[in-house]
Scaffold this motif. Structure first.
Motif, PDB file in Angstrom:
ATOM      1  N   ARG A 126       0.840  -1.208   0.000  1.00  0.00           N
ATOM      2  CA  ARG A 126       0.000   0.000   0.000  1.00  0.00           C
ATOM      3  C   ARG A 126       0.873   1.256   0.000  1.00  0.00           C
ATOM      4  N   THR A 127       1.946   1.222   0.774  1.00  0.00           N
ATOM      5  CA  THR A 127       2.865   2.361   0.822  1.00  0.00           C
ATOM      6  C   THR A 127       3.535   2.589  -0.529  1.00  0.00           C
ATOM      7  N   ILE A 128       3.880   1.491  -1.219  1.00  0.00           N
ATOM      8  CA  ILE A 128       4.515   1.605  -2.532  1.00  0.00           C
ATOM      9  C   ILE A 128       3.543   2.143  -3.575  1.00  0.00           C
ATOM     10  N   MET A 129       2.280   1.707  -3.517  1.00  0.00           N
ATOM     11  CA  MET A 129       1.310   2.051  -4.552  1.00  0.00           C
ATOM     12  C   MET A 129       0.624   3.395  -4.344  1.00  0.00           C
ATOM     13  N   SER A 130       0.535   3.850  -3.100  1.00  0.00           N
ATOM     14  CA  SER A 130      -0.200   5.083  -2.810  1.00  0.00           C
ATOM     15  C   SER A 130       0.267   6.295  -3.619  1.00  0.00           C
ATOM     16  N   PRO A 131       1.592   6.500  -3.807  1.00  0.00           N
ATOM     17  CA  PRO A 131       2.028   7.659  -4.594  1.00  0.00           C
ATOM     18  C   PRO A 131       1.533   7.659  -6.039  1.00  0.00           C
ATOM     19  N   THR A 132       1.131   6.501  -6.546  1.00  0.00           N
ATOM     20  CA  THR A 132       0.617   6.425  -7.920  1.00  0.00           C
ATOM     21  C   THR A 132      -0.724   7.131  -8.046  1.00  0.00           C
ATOM     22  N   PHE A 133      -1.450   7.246  -6.943  1.00  0.00           N
ATOM     23  CA  PHE A 133      -2.811   7.770  -7.001  1.00  0.00           C
ATOM     24  C   PHE A 133      -2.953   9.092  -6.236  1.00  0.00           C
ATOM     25  N   THR A 134      -1.913   9.902  -6.261  1.00  0.00           N
ATOM     26  CA  THR A 134      -2.014  11.239  -5.679  1.00  0.00           C
ATOM     27  C   THR A 134      -2.933  12.087  -6.553  1.00  0.00           C
ATOM     28  N   SER A 135      -3.449  13.179  -5.983  1.00  0.00           N
ATOM     29  CA  SER A 135      -4.375  14.028  -6.734  1.00  0.00           C
ATOM     30  C   SER A 135      -3.722  14.589  -7.992  1.00  0.00           C
ATOM     31  N   GLY A 136      -2.423  14.928  -7.914  1.00  0.00           N
ATOM     32  CA  GLY A 136      -1.729  15.461  -9.072  1.00  0.00           C
ATOM     33  C   GLY A 136      -1.644  14.451 -10.208  1.00  0.00           C
ATOM     34  N   MET A 138      -3.562  11.806 -10.604  1.00  0.00           N
ATOM     35  CA  MET A 138      -4.908  11.508 -11.075  1.00  0.00           C
ATOM     36  C   MET A 138      -5.378  12.576 -12.065  1.00  0.00           C
ATOM     37  N   ARG A 139      -5.019  13.849 -11.799  1.00  0.00           N
ATOM     38  CA  ARG A 139      -5.386  14.918 -12.732  1.00  0.00           C
ATOM     39  C   ARG A 139      -4.691  14.735 -14.079  1.00  0.00           C
ATOM     40  N   ARG A 140      -3.445  14.256 -14.038  1.00  0.00           N
ATOM     41  CA  ARG A 140      -2.726  14.040 -15.300  1.00  0.00           C
ATOM     42  C   ARG A 140      -3.299  12.854 -16.083  1.00  0.00           C
ATOM     43  N   MET A 141      -3.969  11.933 -15.385  1.00  0.00           N
ATOM     44  CA  MET A 141      -4.626  10.813 -16.068  1.00  0.00           C
ATOM     45  C   MET A 141      -6.001  11.200 -16.613  1.00  0.00           C
ATOM     46  N   TYR A 142      -6.525  12.305 -16.122  1.00  0.00           N
ATOM     47  CA  TYR A 142      -7.922  12.647 -16.421  1.00  0.00           C
ATOM     48  C   TYR A 142      -8.196  12.721 -17.916  1.00  0.00           C
ATOM     49  N   HIS A 143      -7.328  13.376 -18.672  1.00  0.00           N
ATOM     50  CA  HIS A 143      -7.597  13.532 -20.106  1.00  0.00           C
ATOM     51  C   HIS A 143      -7.570  12.188 -20.828  1.00  0.00           C
ATOM     52  N   LEU A 144      -6.764  11.237 -20.318  1.00  0.00           N
ATOM     53  CA  LEU A 144      -6.739   9.903 -20.917  1.00  0.00           C
ATOM     54  C   LEU A 144      -8.054   9.169 -20.659  1.00  0.00           C
ATOM     55  N   VAL A 145      -8.542   9.261 -19.424  1.00  0.00           N
ATOM     56  CA  VAL A 145      -9.812   8.624 -19.074  1.00  0.00           C
ATOM     57  C   VAL A 145     -10.957   9.266 -19.857  1.00  0.00           C
TER      58      VAL A 145
END
Length: 251
Positions: A126-136, A138-145
């Motif tokens: 969980r500690t390793i994966m959590s940084p993948t889903f920061t708000s910043g 997630m915003r950069r993924m938004y246009h892809l989604v």
């Protein structure tokens, strides 16, 4: 005399097995928790494999209330639909409820998945994966989604325009392709056009990963691990499509 002894041994063995399989089935009744009657060996898990989970859970909610006792095989499981109790379990007392049910596969890589781990291993992952889903991020993924959503809606428009209007449309393939488009874009940096190319290798294998075989799932949840090993029962997670995804991730 010998035949009578054999019959007695067989009956005793049958009664012992029945007692072992059903000895936990009064657990929720003793605690005053309502719930459906379990089936020997399967508990209530068989019901959840042959009907949509949402339909079953809503039916339980209406019949038994917001606290429901069920069984996965012999294992008592508590279903909670009370908002305040859910909040207490997932937030206030999370340290006591962090672990999921024990469900391991035969594959060493799949066994490292976050939803299959418990205790310190889960916390480390969980500690390793959590940084993948920061708000910043997630915003950069938004246009892809959003692009994947647009493609799904466009493809749905094409299908509906060519239909008679009276025939039902199976929406599941659209959502499968949407999920695979998002995964490919965000996790693999790959454009697969799942909606327009449903027979591509990535889409076919991705769908096979998501299409679970009920008869392979039941032993995983119901039978003891030693019995699955003795019978040679393997989960669907170790089949070809999972290996395809592992190969994609490695490259």
């Amino acid at each position: 005399m010998v035949s009578l002894t054999i019959v007695s041994v067989i009956l005793s063995a049958i009664l012992a097995i029945y007692w072992y399989l059903t000895k936990t089935y009064d657990h929720w009744k003793r605690l005053g928790v309502n719930g459906p009657k379990p089936i020997v060996v399967f508990g209530n898990f068989l019901h959840r494999c042959v009907r949509p989970l949402a339909v079953i859970d809503v039916g339980y909610l209406k019949k038994y209330g917001t606290i429901i006792g069920v069984y996965d095989g012999r294992n008592p499981v508590l279903l909670v639909a009370e908002p305040e109790i859910i909040k207490q379990i997932t937030v206030k007392d999370f340290q006591a409820f962090a672990d999921r049910r024990s469900l391991t596969t035969e594959h060493p890589i799949i066994n490292k998945a976050l939803f299959l781990n418990t205790g310190d291993d889960w916390k480390r992952l969980r500690t390793i994966m959590s940084p993948t889903f920061t708000s910043g991020k997630m915003r950069r993924m938004y246009h892809l989604v959003r692009e994947c959503v647009r493609e799904m809606c466009d493809h749905l428009d094409v299908i509906t325009n060519h239909s008679s209007g009276s025939e039902p449309i199976n929406i599941k393939p659209f959502h499968q392709c949407f999920a695979l488009d998002v995964i490919a874009s965000c996790a693999f940096a790959t454009k697969i056009n799942a909606q327009s190319e449903p027979n591509s290798e990535f889409v076919v294998n991705g769908r096979r990963v998501m299409d679970f075989n009920v008869w392979q799932m039941i032993p995983s949840f119901v039978f003891p691990k030693w019995l699955n090993r003795a019978l040679g029962v393997r989960t669907q997670f170790v089949e070809e499509p999972s290996e395809y995804m592992f190969t994609m991730a490695r490259h």
